[in-house]
Scaffold this motif. Structure first.
Motif, mmCIF file in Angstrom:
data_model
loop_
_atom_site.group_PDB
_atom_site.id
_atom_site.type_symbol
_atom_site.label_atom_id
_atom_site.label_comp_id
_atom_site.label_asym_id
_atom_site.label_seq_id
_atom_site.Cartn_x
_atom_site.Cartn_y
_atom_site.Cartn_z
ATOM 1 N N ARG B 584 0.813 -1.213 0.000
ATOM 2 C CA ARG B 584 0.000 0.000 0.000
ATOM 3 C C ARG B 584 0.846 1.262 0.000
ATOM 4 N N LYS B 585 2.090 1.114 0.472
ATOM 5 C CA LYS B 585 2.847 2.333 0.680
ATOM 6 C C LYS B 585 4.314 1.970 0.777
ATOM 7 N N ASP B 586 5.169 2.743 0.148
ATOM 8 C CA ASP B 586 6.597 2.461 0.168
ATOM 9 C C ASP B 586 7.315 3.796 0.052
ATOM 10 N N VAL B 587 7.257 4.556 1.107
ATOM 11 C CA VAL B 587 7.909 5.859 1.073
ATOM 12 C C VAL B 587 8.350 6.241 2.484
ATOM 13 N N THR B 588 9.594 6.674 2.568
ATOM 14 C CA THR B 588 10.152 7.081 3.844
ATOM 15 C C THR B 588 9.547 8.425 4.254
ATOM 16 N N ALA B 589 9.238 8.573 5.538
ATOM 17 C CA ALA B 589 8.641 9.825 5.988
ATOM 18 C C ALA B 589 9.676 10.953 5.976
ATOM 19 N N LYS B 590 10.840 10.696 6.550
ATOM 20 C CA LYS B 590 11.809 11.776 6.732
ATOM 21 C C LYS B 590 13.051 11.573 5.882
ATOM 22 N N CYS B 591 13.472 12.606 5.225
ATOM 23 C CA CYS B 591 14.673 12.536 4.401
ATOM 24 C C CYS B 591 15.459 13.825 4.564
ATOM 25 N N LYS B 599 19.462 5.989 3.967
ATOM 26 C CA LYS B 599 18.377 5.671 3.039
ATOM 27 C C LYS B 599 18.931 5.236 1.684
#
Ligand SMILES: Nc1nc2c(ncn2[C@@H]2O[C@H](COP(=O)(O)OP(=O)(O)OP(=O)(O)O)[C@@H](O)[C@H]2O)c(=O)[nH]1
Ligand code: SF4
Ligand SMILES: [Mg+2]
Lengths: 373, 634
Positions: B584-591, B599
Motif C-alpha cells: 500500500r505504501k513504500d515511502v520514507t517519511a523523513k529525508c 536511506k
C-alpha cells in the motif's frame, strides 16, 4: 550559500517511536552547549566547507526549546562569530509545545530566531499519550496560539497513520493547524524504526501494528485537504503556503553544503559526508581536546547520482534530467517507463516527477531509477 | 578456473585485478630432467568415496617429494577453486607432476591425478582414469567401504588399472583397520599384505605408498617413436592465454612449434606453447609418450575442442583415433536463462567456455514464453547444477535464472509417436497421450542396521521398492531399492543424511523406464502461465506439491503495488492458490541531512536485489523463486 545545523541531544521524555540521538538526562547540558560553541570554531577553521555566507541556521534535536534563552543566544552568537551568517538568514528553532512561554518566545526572538518548528504531532490527548509525548493536548493548542503572536513563520509537525487515529480525527488535526494559522506543515507517517520502544511493544503485542493501508489513505486525504487550502506539496512530507518553504531543509534537497554541529550531526560538502559520534560524553571530551570526533564517507559519482535521484524525486521540482549524463538519462528513462505506464511518474519538460499516487511509492521507484557501480 | 593445470591460470572472463602471471616466459626451457625414460614414468589417480581423504593424501605425496614448497603448501592444496575450498570438496580432477627418487636411488616421474568423490562429478573420475595405468583406492578406516568406493573401483577395473588399496585416516580413534581390511579383501580379492595403511593427516605410511606406486603400477606402454597420438581429457578457457588443452600422450612426442591436428574436427593448429603440469603450468620444448601435458594454440572457438578427441601431427595422413570417452548421460535437466534478455549471446559464449572445463555439462538452445532465449542443460545431479550456476556467476559474471529441474520422461502419443520430454513444455496434451514412462534407478544404500527402519520409511515414501537386503558384516547392511529417478535427484541425499546421522552412503544406476502416471503442474501468476515454473510430477504427489509450491512462492515473491494471485493448475483445474496482497505504501517519511546516506544505502541494496529479478507480465520474480521447488520443505 551553506547551512548550519545544531543538534541539541536532550529531551524531557522519550517518545516511543523516536530513533534520534537524544538523552533524557540533562547531566551534560552545560558542557554540551559549551562544546557546541567550540565545535563551531573548530569546524570553521577546518577546510571541510568553503567559507561562504551561511543562509540558514537550524537548531534541531532532541528538543532545543529545553535550553534557556541565554543558551540559545550563546549558540547563535558562537555561530555568527565563526561563520559569515547572512543578514537575512533563516534561523529555525525546534520547540516542544510545553516549552512555549512568553519569556522563551521573547528571548528566542531577541537571539535572532525567526522561524519556529513546533512538534505538535496531534491535538488529541489519546494520540499524545500513545506516542508518549511530553506535552498534552491543551499545551499543544495554547502553545501554538501564543507562538503565532511572536512568529509569523511557523511550521507544525503532525503525525498520521497512528493506530486509533481515525480519518476524521486526522482531518480535525489538520484543520486545527490551518485555523491556528501555520503557513507550513510537516506531516509524517508514523514509522516503526527498528529497536525503538514502539518496535518492541509491537513485537510483544502491547501495541497494535501500523496499518499501511490506513497510512496511505490518510496521506492521500492530506494531499487533497492541503491542496484545497492553498499549500504547495513541495516535498513528500512537507507543505507550505507560497513563500514559506523551509529554506534550510530545501538546501538538503538541493545538495547544498551544510555543517552539522553536535553529537550525531551530519555534514556534507558536496563530496564527503561526515557524521559526528553519537555519544554526548565522548563528543564533549573530544571537543575539549580540540578535535571533532567524526567518521566520513566519500561519495562516488554513482552514489552522488543516486542520492540526487532519491532526493529530487521527493520534491515538487522532481528530477531534472539535464543534471545527469547522457547515458544516465537513457537508463533512467528506460527504468521510468513502467512507472509512467502505471501512472506513478510523469515525464515532462525533461523532468521526472511523482504523481499523487506515485508519492506513495517513492522509495521503490527511486531504487528502480538508481544506477549501480 | 582451471584444475588440471593449477594455480597460474586466472579466472576466465574476469577482467583486471588478478594480474596474469607468466612465470614461464622467464624460465629457461629445460630438457627433461634426469632424462627419464618411459619405464620410469608412472601415471596414477587417487579414487575413493567422498571425504575419504584423497586430496589430503595428495598433499602429503606432494610434500614428501618436495613438489610443493612449504610456502605454497596448504590443506588440500589441489582444491584450488574457490568453490572447492568453500564447500570442502573436490569438484574438478587435478593433475600434477611429481619427481621422485626411490630408496633404490632410481628417479621417476609420477603423474598424479586427484579426483572428486561426489557422484555428481563421476565424469571427472572416468576421464582421469583414461590417463592412468594405476589407481590408489582410498578407504577411510573409520567408515569402511562405502557406495562410491565400489562404483569408482569398478570404473578403474573397467579401465584395466592396477589397484593399490590404501586404508586411510588410520590416525583416527575410530579406525577399524582389521574390519576394513576384511572388507577390502572381500571386495577386490587381494592379499592382506597388498593393503597399505596411511594417514593423510600425519603422513604415516606415505613412503610405502610412493614405493608401491613405482613397484606395482606398470610404466606406460606407448611407443615414443610412433606418430603422435594424444588423448584430450580436459581443457579450460583462460582470458589471458586462450584455450588450454590437457592431454595424455600415448604414442610419439609433441614438440613446441609442431603443427598439430585434432582428429575428430580435422582442424590444424600450431603448438605455440607446450609443457607439463606442476603446481603451475611449466613450459617444455617437448612432451613425450607416457606423459600428461598441456598445449596452447591459437584456438578461438571453444567448440573445436572436445574431450576424448585425439591430437596428432598435421602431416599424419592416416591418424588413428584413440577410443574416446563414453558420452555423459545427464540425470537432471533445467533451463538456464540470462536475467536480462539482451545478455543471451554473452551467456552462450560463457556456457561454451565453461563447457571446456566441465565436459559433463550439456546444453542446447531453448525458448521460454516467460524467459525468452536460454538453454536446456543436462546435469549429473543437483550439486552439479548448483556448481554450474555458481561458476557462471563467479568466473563469468553471468547472473542467470535456473528453472525447475526435471528428469527425462518418455511420452507415447495416441498416434504412436514417441517423444523424449526433457522439458515440461514438451509434455504432450493428456488427451493425445497414450502413456508416459519415467526413468527408474537401482539405489544401493550401505548403512548401520540401526537405521534400516528410517531408510525404509524414506524410500517407500519415495515410491521405492525394496529389492534386496544383505548384511555385509554384522554392523553393515546393504539395501537395494528400485526407485523413480525423479524422487532421488531433488532432496533424497539430504534426507538420507539426516535420517541416518550421516551413517549411510548411497549410489545409484539407471535401470530403464517404467510406465507412470505423470502430470504437468503449471503455475500461474495473475492468471498467466509461467512456463519456467512448470513441473512434471507423479499424480499422487501433485496436490500437495502444488499447495507447497504456492506457499513457497508467496514467501519468495516480493510484494508489489498490486495484488498477485499465485495458482497451481493441472490442465484447466486449479489445485492450489495463494494471494500476495498489494503493497500500500513504500515511502520514507523523513529525508533530512542525517537520513540521506542510510536511506541511499538501503535503496541501493534493494536495487541490487532487483537486478536478480525477472519481470514476467507485471510481476517481478526473483531468481531464487524459480528454484522454489527445491526448498519446499524448508
Ligand atoms: N584424522 C584424519 N583426517 C583426515 C585424514 N585425511 C583427510 N582427513 C580429513 O577428512 C576430510 C576430507 O578430506 P579430503 O582430503 O578433502 O577428502 P577427499 O576425499 O579429497 O574429499 P572429496 O574430494 O570431496 O571427495 C578433511 O576434513 C580432512 O582434514 C587423515 O588421514 N586423518
Ligand atoms: S521530542 Fe523529538 S527527539 Fe525527543 S524523543 Fe520525542 S521525537 Fe524524539
Ligand atoms: Mg578431494
Amino acid at each position: 550559500m551553506s547551512g548550519i545545523y545544531i543538534h541539541i541531544p536532550f529531551c524531557r521524555q522519550a517518545c516511543h517511536y523516536c530513533n534520534f540521538h537524544f538523552s533524557t538526562s540533562l547531566h551534560y547540558r552545560e558542557a554540551l552547549v559549551k562544546a557546541l560553541g567550540e565545535e563551531a570554531a573548530l569546524a570553521a577553521a577546518s577546510d571541510f566547507i568553503k567559507p561562504e555566507p551561511v543562509a540558514t541556521v537550524y537548531l534541531g534535536g532532541g528538543t532545543p526549546s529545553l535550553l534557556s534563552g541565554a543558551e540559545i543566544d550563546f549558540l547563535l552568537r558562537q555561530v555568527r562569530a565563526s561563520y559569515p551568517v547572512a543578514g537575512n538568514a533563516e534561523v529555525t528553532l525546534e520547540a516542544n509545545p510545553d516549552d512555549l512561554s512568553t519569556g522563551k518566545l521573547e528571548d528566542w526572538k531577541a537571539a535572532g530566531v525567526n522561524r519556529l518548528s513546533i512538534g505538535v504531532q496531534s491535538f488529541f490527548e489519546e494520540d499524545l499519550l500513545w506516542m508518549n509525548r511530553a506535552h498534552n493536548a491543551v499545551q499543544a493548542r495554547k502553545g501554538l496560539e501564543l507562538a503565532v503572536q511572536y512568529f509569523s513563520n511557523i511550521t507544525l509537525d503532525l503525525i498520521y497513520g497512528v493506530p486509533g487515529l481515525s480519518n476524521d480525527r486526522w482531518k480535525q488535526n489538520v484543520q486545527t493547524a490551518l485555523e491556528l494559522g501555520a503557513p507550513h506543515l510537516s506531516c509524517y507517517a508514523l514509522t516503526v524504526e527498528p529497536q525503538t520502544p514502539l518496535d518492541k511493544m509491537i513485537r510483544k503485542h502491547i501495541k497494535e501494528p501500523v496499518d499501511a493501508g490506513l497510512q496511505s489513505e490518510q496521506f492521500l486525504l492530506l494531499m487533497d485537504w492541503l491542496q484545497a487550502a492553498g499549500y504547495e506539496h513541495y516535498e513528500v512530507s512537507n507543505f507550505a503556503k507560497p513563500g514559506f518553504r523551509s529554506r534550510h531543509n530545501s538546501a538538503y534537497w538541493k545538495g547544498t553544503p551544510y555543517y552539522g554541529l553536535g553529537p550525531a550531526a551530519h555534514s556534507f560538502n558536496g563530496d564527503v559526508r561526515r557524521w559526528n559520534i553519537a555519544n554526548n560524553q565522548q563528543y564533549i571530551r573530544a571537543i575539549r581536546s580540540g578535535t571533532i570526533p567524526y567518521e566520513e564517507e566519500v561519495l562516488t559519482p554513482i552514489q552522488k547520482q543516486n542520492e540526487y535521484v532519491m532526493i529530487a524525486l521527493r520534491t515538487i521540482e522532481g528530477l531534472e534530467l539535464k543534471k545527469l549524463g547522457k547515458e544516465a538519462q537513457q537508463q533512467i528513462l528506460k527504468q521510468a517507463t513502467r512507472h509512467v505506464a502505471r501512472g506513478l511518474l510523469i515525464v515532462d519538460n525533461a523532468r521526472i516527477r511523482l504523481t499523487k499516487e506515485g508519492k506513495l511509492f517513492a522509495d521503490g521507484i527511486a531504487a528502480d531509477l538508481f544506477a549501480t557501480e | 578456473m582451471d584444475r588440471f593445470a593449477a594455480g597460474n591460470v586466472s579466472e576466465p572472463g574476469a577482467a583486471a585485478g588478478n594480474s596474469p602471471e607468466f612465470p614461464l616466459k622467464s624460465v629457461p626451457l629445460q630438457p627433461r630432467k634426469w632424462g627419464i625414460s618411459m619405464k620410469n614414468i608412472r601415471n596414477f589417480c587417487i579414487i575413493a568415496h567422498i571425504d575419504h581423504g584423497k586430496s589430503t593424501l595428495a598433499d602429503r605425496l606432494l610434500q614428501a617429494t618436495n613438489t610443493i614448497s612449504d610456502r605454497e603448501m596448504m590443506d588440500q592444496v589441489l582444491d584450488d577453486m574457490d568453490l572447492e575450498r568453500e564447500k570442502g570438496i573436490t569438484i574438478k580432477s587435478h593433475a600434477i607432476q611429481i619427481d621422485y627418487r626411490s630408496p633404490a636411488g632410481e628417479n621417476y616421474t609420477l603423474n598424479l591425478i586427484d579426483t572428486p568423490g561426489h557422484v555428481d562429478f563421476s565424469y571427472e573420475v572416468s576421464r582421469a582414469l583414461a590417463a592412468c595405468e594405476g589407481a590408489l583406492l582410498l578407504v577411510d578406516a573409520t567408515q569402511g567401504i562405502q557406495a562410491q568406493t565400489i562404483s569408482n573401483l569398478y570404473l578403474a577395473i573397467d579401465n584395466d588399472l592396477e589397484i593399490i588399496p590404501v586404508i586411510n585416516k588410520i590416525d583416527m580413534d575410530g579406525a577399524m583397520i582389521d574390519e576394513v581390511k576384511d572388507q577390502i579383501i572381500d571386495l577386490i580379492g587381494c592379499k592382506p599384505e597388498d593393503i597399505l595403511l596411511a594417514s593423510g593427516r600425519t603422513g604415516l605410511g606415505i613412503d610405502e605408498v610412493l614405493e608401491a606406486i613405482v613397484e606395482k603400477i606398470p610404466a606406460p606402454a606407448g611407443d615414443p617413436e610412433a606418430p603422435l597420438q594424444a588423448l584430450i581429457f580436459d581443457s579450460v578457457f583462460n582470458s589471458f592465454r586462450g584455450i588450454i588443452v590437457y592431454y595424455r600422450i600415448l604414442n610419439g612426442a609433441l614438440k613446441k612449434g609442431n603443427k598439430v591436428k585434432f582428429v575428430s574436427t580435422g582442424q590444424e593448429y600450431e603448438a605455440d606453447e607446450i609443457g607439463i603440469l606442476k603446481l603451475k603450468m611449466t613450459e617444455r620444448n617437448e612432451v613425450r609418450a607416457g606423459d600428461v601435458g598441456y598445449i596452447i594454440t591459437g584456438i578461438k572457438n571453444a567448440k573445436e575442442v572436445k574431450v576424448g578427441d585425439t591430437i596428432t601431427l598435421a602431416g599424419n595422413t592416416n591418424p588413428v583415433a584413440i577410443k574416446g570417452f563414453e558420452e555423459v548421460k545427464p540425470m537432471v535437466f533445467a533451463g538456464i536463462y540470462p536475467v536480462n534478455t539482451d545478455e543471451f549471446e554473452e551467456l552462450r559464449d560463457c556456457m561454451e567456455k565453461l563447457q571446456l572445463n566441465d565436459a559433463s555439462l550439456t546444453f542446447e538452445l531453448e525458448t521460454s514464453q516467460a524467459l525468452g532465449f536460454g538453454f536446456r542443460c543436462g546435469f549429473l545431479g543437483m550439486l552439479h547444477m548448483e556448481i554450474i550456476q555458481e561458476r557462471l556467476e563467479r568466473e563469468f559474471k553471468q547472473t542467470v535464472i535456473t528453472t525447475v529441474p526435471n528428469v527425462s520422461f518418455i511420452a507415447h502419443t495416441t498416434k504412436a509417436e514417441t517423444i523424449i520430454v526433457n522439458n515440461p513444455t514438451e509434455f504432450p496434451d493428456p488427451v493425445k497421450t497414450d502413456r508416459i514412462e519415467e526413468p527408474y534407478i537401482k539405489a544401493q544404500i550401505i548403512t548401520k542396521p540401526d537405521y534400516i527402519g528410517n531408510i525404509m520409511t524414506l524410500c517407500l515414501g519415495k515410491r521405492g521398492i525394496l529389492i534386496n537386503q544383505s548384511y555385509l558384516t554384522t554392523s553393515r547392511v546393504e539395501l537395494i531399492f528400485e526407485m523413480p529417478l525423479t524422487e532421488i535427484v531433488f532432496d533424497f541425499y539430504d534426507k538420507l543424511k539426516s535420517q541416518t546421522r550421516g551413517y549411510a552412503s548411497f549410489d545409484y544406476h539407471p535401470i530403464g523406464y517404467k510406465d507412470s502416471d505423470i502430470v504437468k503442474m503449471d503455475i500461474l501468476l495473475n492468471g498467466d502461465k509461467v512456463d519456467a515454473l512448470s513441473a512434471l510430477i507423479h499424480r499422487s504427489r501433485a496436490h500437495e506439491f502444488g499447495r507447497k509450491l504456492c506457499e513457497k512462492l508467496k514467501e519468495l515473491l516480493p510484494r508489489q503495488q498490486f495484488q498477485i494471485a499465485i495458482q497451481a493448475a493441472i490442465g484447466a483445474k486449479i489445485v492450489a492458490r495463494e494471494n500476495i496482497s498489494a503493497m500500500r505504501k513504500d515511502v520514507t517519511a523523513k529525508c533530512y541531512g542525517g537520513d540521506i546516506s542510510r536511506k541511499r544505502k538501503l535503496l541501493e541494496k534493494q536495487k541490487e536485489g532487483k537486478k536478480r529479478m525477472r519481470q514476467i507480465g507485471n510481476v517481478e520474480v526473483p531468481q531464487e523463486a524459480f528454484l522454489a521447488v527445491l526448498k519446499l520443505d524448508e
